[in-house]
Design a protein around this motif. Structure first.
Motif, PDB file in Angstrom:
ATOM      1  N   ARG A  42      39.884  69.655  -6.471  1.00  0.00           N
ATOM      2  CA  ARG A  42      40.210  68.150  -6.514  1.00  0.00           C
ATOM      3  C   ARG A  42      38.712  67.431  -6.073  1.00  0.00           C
ATOM      4  N   SER A  43      37.888  67.999  -5.480  1.00  0.00           N
ATOM      5  CA  SER A  43      36.586  67.269  -5.304  1.00  0.00           C
ATOM      6  C   SER A  43      35.763  66.900  -6.379  1.00  0.00           C
ATOM      7  N   THR A  44      35.953  67.952  -7.467  1.00  0.00           N
ATOM      8  CA  THR A  44      35.250  67.828  -8.646  1.00  0.00           C
ATOM      9  C   THR A  44      35.993  66.883  -9.420  1.00  0.00           C
ATOM     10  N   ARG A  45      37.555  66.536  -9.626  1.00  0.00           N
ATOM     11  CA  ARG A  45      38.049  65.520 -10.176  1.00  0.00           C
ATOM     12  C   ARG A  45      37.583  64.145  -9.646  1.00  0.00           C
ATOM     13  N   ARG A  46      37.583  64.038  -8.345  1.00  0.00           N
ATOM     14  CA  ARG A  46      37.100  62.872  -7.594  1.00  0.00           C
ATOM     15  C   ARG A  46      35.609  62.365  -8.048  1.00  0.00           C
ATOM     16  N   HIS A  51      31.820  59.047 -11.110  1.00  0.00           N
ATOM     17  CA  HIS A  51      30.987  58.852 -12.273  1.00  0.00           C
ATOM     18  C   HIS A  51      31.446  58.061 -13.304  1.00  0.00           C
ATOM     19  N   GLN A  52      32.665  57.898 -13.686  1.00  0.00           N
ATOM     20  CA  GLN A  52      33.274  56.947 -14.576  1.00  0.00           C
ATOM     21  C   GLN A  52      33.090  55.525 -13.965  1.00  0.00           C
ATOM     22  N   ARG A  53      33.278  55.221 -12.890  1.00  0.00           N
ATOM     23  CA  ARG A  53      33.054  53.987 -12.102  1.00  0.00           C
ATOM     24  C   ARG A  53      31.691  53.481 -12.573  1.00  0.00           C
ATOM     25  N   ASP A  54      30.643  54.567 -11.840  1.00  0.00           N
ATOM     26  CA  ASP A  54      29.305  54.205 -11.959  1.00  0.00           C
ATOM     27  C   ASP A  54      28.662  53.993 -13.559  1.00  0.00           C
ATOM     28  N   VAL A 169      45.401  69.221 -18.590  1.00  0.00           N
ATOM     29  CA  VAL A 169      46.365  70.081 -17.510  1.00  0.00           C
ATOM     30  C   VAL A 169      46.014  69.464 -16.262  1.00  0.00           C
ATOM     31  N   PRO A 170      46.909  68.931 -15.385  1.00  0.00           N
ATOM     32  CA  PRO A 170      46.530  68.665 -14.038  1.00  0.00           C
ATOM     33  C   PRO A 170      46.132  69.829 -13.329  1.00  0.00           C
ATOM     34  N   LEU A 171      45.165  69.654 -12.561  1.00  0.00           N
ATOM     35  CA  LEU A 171      44.230  70.380 -11.435  1.00  0.00           C
ATOM     36  C   LEU A 171      43.561  71.545 -12.195  1.00  0.00           C
ATOM     37  N   VAL A 172      44.082  72.212 -13.082  1.00  0.00           N
ATOM     38  CA  VAL A 172      43.195  73.306 -13.696  1.00  0.00           C
ATOM     39  C   VAL A 172      42.478  73.061 -15.053  1.00  0.00           C
ATOM     40  N   ASP A 173      42.854  72.003 -15.763  1.00  0.00           N
ATOM     41  CA  ASP A 173      41.884  71.505 -16.847  1.00  0.00           C
ATOM     42  C   ASP A 173      41.905  70.061 -16.769  1.00  0.00           C
ATOM     43  N   ASP A 174      41.672  69.268 -15.778  1.00  0.00           N
ATOM     44  CA  ASP A 174      41.643  68.013 -15.559  1.00  0.00           C
ATOM     45  C   ASP A 174      40.229  67.161 -15.720  1.00  0.00           C
TER      46      ASP A 174
END
Length: 393
Positions: A42-46, A51-54, A169-174
């Motif tokens: 979840r932290s890497t997804r956040r 990074h996208q916003r920046d 794929v949610p969580l595991v390939d997101d």
């Protein structure tokens, strides 16, 4: 005869307590590992959202002349520095009198995808052993792909209730370069605004609801969600910057009648526009067109079977098996997407069949700017072209 001495009651209790302690300790370790893994993912997804916003903020605030790096088909040093507003060479090479279905473009598959970390790949492999080998690829951000001549991208969109997100794929390939759908639209428009004479960009949206149990916030796409998705596209792009079903239908009764009879708009009329297509999904298509079979006022095209009022675009991903069908559809007037490679399985015969099929949009995991690291494989049309005229009538 030997005498067997059984453990005393106290000894049995000690053994039982030891076993229970070991089992409890093991369970604690498993739970801790699971919680830690979920927290990490979840932290890497956040971080991807951050990074996208920046990146979008940097793109929006950067000097225009810093946003057009030379790609493989842009002018070399002798032609002077690239500037925002310059038409990239890949676009300039296409005549304005051609119709949209008379040109062919290289597309990327899962254009947002960032290769998963070892933890994610391990967890995926526990449930789907063949998947990790198929997911070891990454793409550059959308604007960089456009810089290098890609003119069609594919985004996997999921309904998170309050917003739309992009994930395989949610969580595991997101992992994604553009996890926020609205910001992805913003990035596409930023690039388009700074290259107003570009060829139409075709954005294929695959609406997914599988593996939703991995993220309790995810919802299926119902009619209100589909309406909201269409409205978000409409709000993100002013009318002159979108290529819509209304633009193509023109004076015809249906979209199908327009593309088969009148033909698609000419390139000179639709430069600088972006076109959005809902990936082949008959359930969602029926919901979307209910009460509006001609897609009047809609931003999204659909992938409808022939004979339907909204039929104009098709997705046929196996150019070997579907080659004759693709050739027939493109000859009739449809816009068709196929794939030159799939699941990182590179078969020259498949790429050759994709070229020979005449499909206008050919998708790959390896465009010229992103060759496969181990073999150097990359897909383009003959002569290394990213865009070319369509074979056949």
């Amino acid at each position: 005869m030997p005498v067997v001495e059984w453990p005393s009651l106290e000894g049995c209790m000690r053994i039982t307590r030891t076993i229970v302690a070991c089992v409890c300790g093991l369970l604690i370790l498993v739970v801790a590992a699971l919680v830690g893994s979920i927290a990490f993912m979840r932290s890497t997804r956040r971080a991807d959202f951050t990074h996208q916003r920046d990146r979008i903020e940097a793109l929006a605030s950067a000097r225009p002349d810093a946003l057009a790096p030379a790609g493989p088909e842009t002018p070399g040093p002798g032609a002077g520095p690239a500037k925002a507003g310059d038409t990239p060479a890949v676009d300039r090479a296409v005549r304005d009198d051609l119709r949209l279905n008379q040109i062919r473009m290289v597309a990327t598959h899962n254009s947002y995808h960032v290769q998963s970390d070892p933890l994610r790949l391990f967890l995926i492999g526990l449930f789907e052993p063949v998947w990790p080998a198929r997911l070891r690829y990454s793409h550059a951000p959308l604007s960089e792909q456009f810089d290098h001549g890609v003119r069609s991208v594919e985004l996997d969109v999921r309904n998170q209730g309050s917003r739309f997100v992009i994930a395989h794929v949610p969580l595991v390939d997101d992992r994604a370069t553009c996890p926020d759908f609205l910001l992805a639209l913003r990035e596409i428009r930023l690039w388009s605004e700074r290259h107003p004479d570009h060829l139409p960009i075709v954005v294929l949206l695959e609406l997914l609801n599988d593996w939703s149990f991995l993220d309790p916030r995810l919802r299926d796409f119902d009619r209100p969600a589909l309406d909201r998705l269409d409205a978000e596209i409409h709000d993100a792009f002013p009318a002159p910057e979108l290529l819509t079903p209304d633009n193509v239908r023109a004076g015809a009764v249906t979209l199908e009648a327009a593309v088969v009879g009148l033909g698609w708009p000419r390139i000179g009329e639709i430069r600088g526009r972006v076109m959005f297509v809902m990936h082949d999904n008959e359930t969602y298509r029926r919901l979307f067109v209910e009460g509006n079979p001609t897609l009047a006022g809609r931003s999204l095209f659909t992938c409808a079977p022939s004979g339907n009022p909204d039929a104009a675009v098709r997705v046929l991903d196996d150019p070997v098996a579907d080659g004759p069908t693709i050739a027939s559809l493109t000859h009739t007037g449809y816009l068709v997407r196929t794939r030159a490679d799939a699941d990182l399985d590179i078969e020259p015969a498949v790429a050759q069949a994709a070229v020979a099929s005449g499909a206008q949009i050919v998708s790959t995991d390896y465009p010229p700017s992103e060759p496969r690291t181990d073999t150097g494989y990359r897909f383009s049309f003959p002569g290394g072209r990213m865009v070319t005229a369509r074979m056949g009538p």
